[in-house]
Design a protein around this motif. Structure first.
Motif, PDB file in Angstrom:
ATOM      1  N   ALA A   7      92.182  28.144  15.409  1.00 46.95           N
ATOM      2  CA  ALA A   7      92.636  27.746  14.079  1.00 46.95           C
ATOM      3  C   ALA A   7      91.511  27.958  13.079  1.00 46.95           C
ATOM      4  CB  ALA A   7      93.069  26.278  14.084  1.00 46.95           C
ATOM      5  N   LEU A   8      91.824  28.670  12.007  1.00 47.27           N
ATOM      6  CA  LEU A   8      90.886  28.883  10.913  1.00 47.27           C
ATOM      7  C   LEU A   8      91.431  28.160   9.693  1.00 47.27           C
ATOM      8  CD1 LEU A   8      90.160  32.722  11.291  1.00 47.27           C
ATOM      9  CD2 LEU A   8      88.940  30.791  12.317  1.00 47.27           C
ATOM     10  N   VAL A   9      90.670  27.182   9.207  1.00 47.32           N
ATOM     11  CA  VAL A   9      91.112  26.358   8.082  1.00 47.32           C
ATOM     12  C   VAL A   9      90.471  26.875   6.801  1.00 47.32           C
ATOM     13  CG1 VAL A   9      91.209  24.023   7.133  1.00 47.32           C
ATOM     14  CG2 VAL A   9      91.355  24.371   9.617  1.00 47.32           C
ATOM     15  N   GLY A  10      91.297  27.233   5.842  1.00 46.51           N
ATOM     16  CA  GLY A  10      90.827  27.816   4.593  1.00 46.51           C
ATOM     17  C   GLY A  10      90.307  26.841   3.571  1.00 46.51           C
ATOM     18  N   SER A  11      90.083  25.605   3.952  1.00 46.43           N
ATOM     19  CA  SER A  11      89.509  24.609   3.045  1.00 46.43           C
ATOM     20  C   SER A  11      88.276  24.003   3.701  1.00 46.43           C
ATOM     21  CB  SER A  11      90.522  23.499   2.747  1.00 46.43           C
ATOM     22  OG  SER A  11      89.905  22.471   1.989  1.00 46.43           O
ATOM     23  N   LEU A  12      87.212  23.902   2.942  1.00 45.53           N
ATOM     24  CA  LEU A  12      85.969  23.328   3.464  1.00 45.53           C
ATOM     25  C   LEU A  12      85.846  21.838   3.143  1.00 45.53           C
ATOM     26  CD1 LEU A  12      83.507  26.206   2.457  1.00 45.53           C
ATOM     27  CD2 LEU A  12      84.708  25.867   4.637  1.00 45.53           C
ATOM     28  N   ARG A  13      86.755  21.311   2.362  1.00 48.62           N
ATOM     29  CA  ARG A  13      86.692  19.912   1.931  1.00 48.62           C
ATOM     30  C   ARG A  13      86.838  18.966   3.122  1.00 48.62           C
ATOM     31  NH1 ARG A  13      90.399  16.198   0.081  1.00 48.62           N
ATOM     32  NH2 ARG A  13      92.130  17.620   0.455  1.00 48.62           N
ATOM     33  N   ALA A  14      85.976  17.958   3.181  1.00 52.27           N
ATOM     34  CA  ALA A  14      85.973  17.008   4.304  1.00 52.27           C
ATOM     35  C   ALA A  14      87.350  16.371   4.524  1.00 52.27           C
ATOM     36  CB  ALA A  14      84.914  15.930   4.083  1.00 52.27           C
ATOM     37  N   LEU A  76      96.172  30.522  11.091  1.00 58.53           N
ATOM     38  CA  LEU A  76      95.472  30.390   9.822  1.00 58.53           C
ATOM     39  C   LEU A  76      96.142  29.296   9.009  1.00 58.53           C
ATOM     40  CD1 LEU A  76      95.145  34.194   8.899  1.00 58.53           C
ATOM     41  CD2 LEU A  76      93.704  32.814  10.414  1.00 58.53           C
ATOM     42  N   LEU A  77      95.327  28.396   8.474  1.00 57.10           N
ATOM     43  CA  LEU A  77      95.853  27.299   7.665  1.00 57.10           C
ATOM     44  C   LEU A  77      95.291  27.458   6.263  1.00 57.10           C
ATOM     45  CD1 LEU A  77      95.126  26.005  10.748  1.00 57.10           C
ATOM     46  CD2 LEU A  77      96.664  24.331   9.718  1.00 57.10           C
ATOM     47  N   SER A  78      96.198  27.634   5.307  1.00 54.79           N
ATOM     48  CA  SER A  78      95.762  27.984   3.968  1.00 54.79           C
ATOM     49  C   SER A  78      96.201  26.991   2.915  1.00 54.79           C
ATOM     50  CB  SER A  78      96.306  29.368   3.591  1.00 54.79           C
ATOM     51  OG  SER A  78      95.809  29.750   2.336  1.00 54.79           O
ATOM     52  N   PRO A  79      95.234  26.469   2.168  1.00 55.57           N
ATOM     53  CA  PRO A  79      95.590  25.756   0.946  1.00 55.57           C
ATOM     54  C   PRO A  79      95.951  26.812  -0.103  1.00 55.57           C
ATOM     55  CG  PRO A  79      93.210  25.944   1.102  1.00 55.57           C
ATOM     56  CD  PRO A  79      93.787  26.538   2.374  1.00 55.57           C
ATOM     57  N   GLU A  80      96.409  26.375  -1.247  1.00 55.94           N
ATOM     58  CA  GLU A  80      96.705  27.334  -2.311  1.00 55.94           C
ATOM     59  C   GLU A  80      95.766  27.065  -3.476  1.00 55.94           C
ATOM     60  OE1 GLU A  80     100.719  29.098  -3.058  1.00 55.94           O
ATOM     61  OE2 GLU A  80     100.582  27.779  -4.810  1.00 55.94           O
ATOM     62  N   TYR A  81      94.946  28.056  -3.774  1.00 58.24           N
ATOM     63  CA  TYR A  81      93.996  27.976  -4.884  1.00 58.24           C
ATOM     64  C   TYR A  81      94.411  29.008  -5.924  1.00 58.24           C
ATOM     65  CZ  TYR A  81      90.806  25.485  -1.686  1.00 58.24           C
ATOM     66  OH  TYR A  81      90.228  24.599  -0.811  1.00 58.24           O
ATOM     67  N   ASN A  82      94.834  28.537  -7.093  1.00 51.78           N
ATOM     68  CA  ASN A  82      95.222  29.429  -8.179  1.00 51.78           C
ATOM     69  C   ASN A  82      96.266  30.458  -7.737  1.00 51.78           C
ATOM     70  OD1 ASN A  82      93.420  28.197 -10.059  1.00 51.78           O
ATOM     71  ND2 ASN A  82      91.751  29.247  -9.020  1.00 51.78           N
ATOM     72  N   GLY A  83      97.210  30.023  -6.931  1.00 57.11           N
ATOM     73  CA  GLY A  83      98.320  30.869  -6.533  1.00 57.11           C
ATOM     74  C   GLY A  83      98.035  31.806  -5.379  1.00 57.11           C
ATOM     75  N   THR A  84      96.880  31.664  -4.745  1.00 59.68           N
ATOM     76  CA  THR A  84      96.562  32.541  -3.624  1.00 59.68           C
ATOM     77  C   THR A  84      95.760  31.769  -2.583  1.00 59.68           C
ATOM     78  OG1 THR A  84      95.758  34.750  -3.037  1.00 59.68           O
ATOM     79  CG2 THR A  84      94.425  33.491  -4.626  1.00 59.68           C
ATOM     80  N   MET A  85      95.358  32.467  -1.518  1.00 61.91           N
ATOM     81  CA  MET A  85      94.574  31.818  -0.469  1.00 61.91           C
ATOM     82  C   MET A  85      93.140  31.598  -0.945  1.00 61.91           C
ATOM     83  SD  MET A  85      93.783  34.778   2.311  1.00 61.91           S
ATOM     84  CE  MET A  85      94.238  36.396   1.728  1.00 61.91           C
ATOM     85  N   SER A  86      92.454  30.764  -0.231  1.00 58.67           N
ATOM     86  CA  SER A  86      91.067  30.463  -0.576  1.00 58.67           C
ATOM     87  C   SER A  86      90.153  31.633  -0.239  1.00 58.67           C
ATOM     88  CB  SER A  86      90.602  29.222   0.191  1.00 58.67           C
ATOM     89  OG  SER A  86      90.532  29.504   1.578  1.00 58.67           O
ATOM     90  N   ALA A  87      89.034  31.694  -0.938  1.00 61.14           N
ATOM     91  CA  ALA A  87      88.039  32.737  -0.685  1.00 61.14           C
ATOM     92  C   ALA A  87      87.486  32.622   0.727  1.00 61.14           C
ATOM     93  CB  ALA A  87      86.912  32.646  -1.708  1.00 61.14           C
TER      94      ALA A  87
END
Length: 183
Positions: A7-14, A76-87
Motif C-alpha cells: 500500500a502506497l499512501v499519497g498523504s504524508l499527514r500524521a 494506491l491510496l490517494s487524497p485529492e489535492y486541487n482536483g488531482t493526486m498528491s505529488a
C-alpha cells in the motif's frame, strides 16, 4: 501461499484518513492476503534522472522499488489535492516506472482507492492515479474502486477500521485485487 499487497499512501499527514484507510485494509485483509503499508514515501526525493543511475539511486527510492518488486500487487491510496493526486503519490509512480519498460510497476496488478473531504471522495485524484500508474506500466484492475466522500466528518471520531461499512468495502477491494495476481 500469502498474497502480498504493498500500500502506497499519497498523504504524508500524521492523521491522514487515507493512511487510516490503508490501516483498515491491513487489519481486515482476507485470509491469505497481507497488506504492508510502505513507510518512507516522504523520504523519496523528487524523481530526477540525473540521480537515478545504476548503483547510486537514493536509498529511499531503492527501498520503494524493492518493496514494490517483492509485492504481488499494489494498492494506491490517494487524497485529492486541487482536483488531482498528491505529488508524493505521483513521485512514487515516477520512481517505480523506471527503468522505462522494466520498472517495478511493469505488469503489476494495481488498484486505486481513497477518501477525501468532497462529495465524490476524490474520484478525480483516483482517476489520475490510475492513468499515471497505467502509463507507467502497471496492470490497472479497473473493477476495483472505492471512493469515500466526506472524510473529515465521517472519520472525525471513528477510524475507518472501526466503520463496519468501510471494513466490508475495503476487505472486498483487497480480496478482488488479490485474485488478480499470479501468487
Amino acid at each position: 501461499m500469502t498474497v502480498k499487497i504493498l500500500a502506497l499512501v499519497g498523504s504524508l499527514r500524521a492523521g491522514s484518513h487515507n493512511r487510516q484507510l490503508a490501516e483498515a485494509a491491513a487489519k481486515h485483509a482476507p485470509a491469505g492476503v497481507e497488506v504492508e503499508i510502505f513507510e518512507g514515501l516522504g523520504d523519496v526525493p523528487f524523481y530526477n534522472e540525473d540521480i537515478d543511475t545504476d548503483g547510486s539511486a537514493p536509498a529511499a527510492a531503492t527501498a520503494l522499488r524493492t518493496a514494490a518488486e517483492q509485492a504481488d500487487a499494489l494498492l494506491l491510496l490517494s487524497p485529492e489535492y486541487n482536483g488531482t493526486m498528491s505529488a508524493v503519490l505521483n513521485n512514487a509512480i515516477d520512481w517505480l516506472s523506471r527503468p522505462f519498460g522494466a520498472g517495478a510497476l511493469s505488469g503489476k496488478p494495481t488498484a486505486v482507492i481513497g477518501t477525501a473531504f468532497g462529495q465524490y471522495g476524490g474520484v478525480w485524484a483516483q482517476d489520475e492515479a490510475r492513468k499515471s500508474a497505467g502509463v507507467a506500466g502497471a496492470s490497472i484492475v479497473e473493477d476495483v474502486k472505492l471512493s469515500i466522500p466526506g472524510s473529515m466528518t465521517r472519520f472525525a471520531e471513528l477510524h475507518p477500521a472501526e466503520d463496519a461499512e468501510v471494513v466490508e468495502q475495503v476487505a472486498e477491494v483487497v480480496g478482488k485485487l488479490a485474485t488478480n495476481t499470479d501468487a
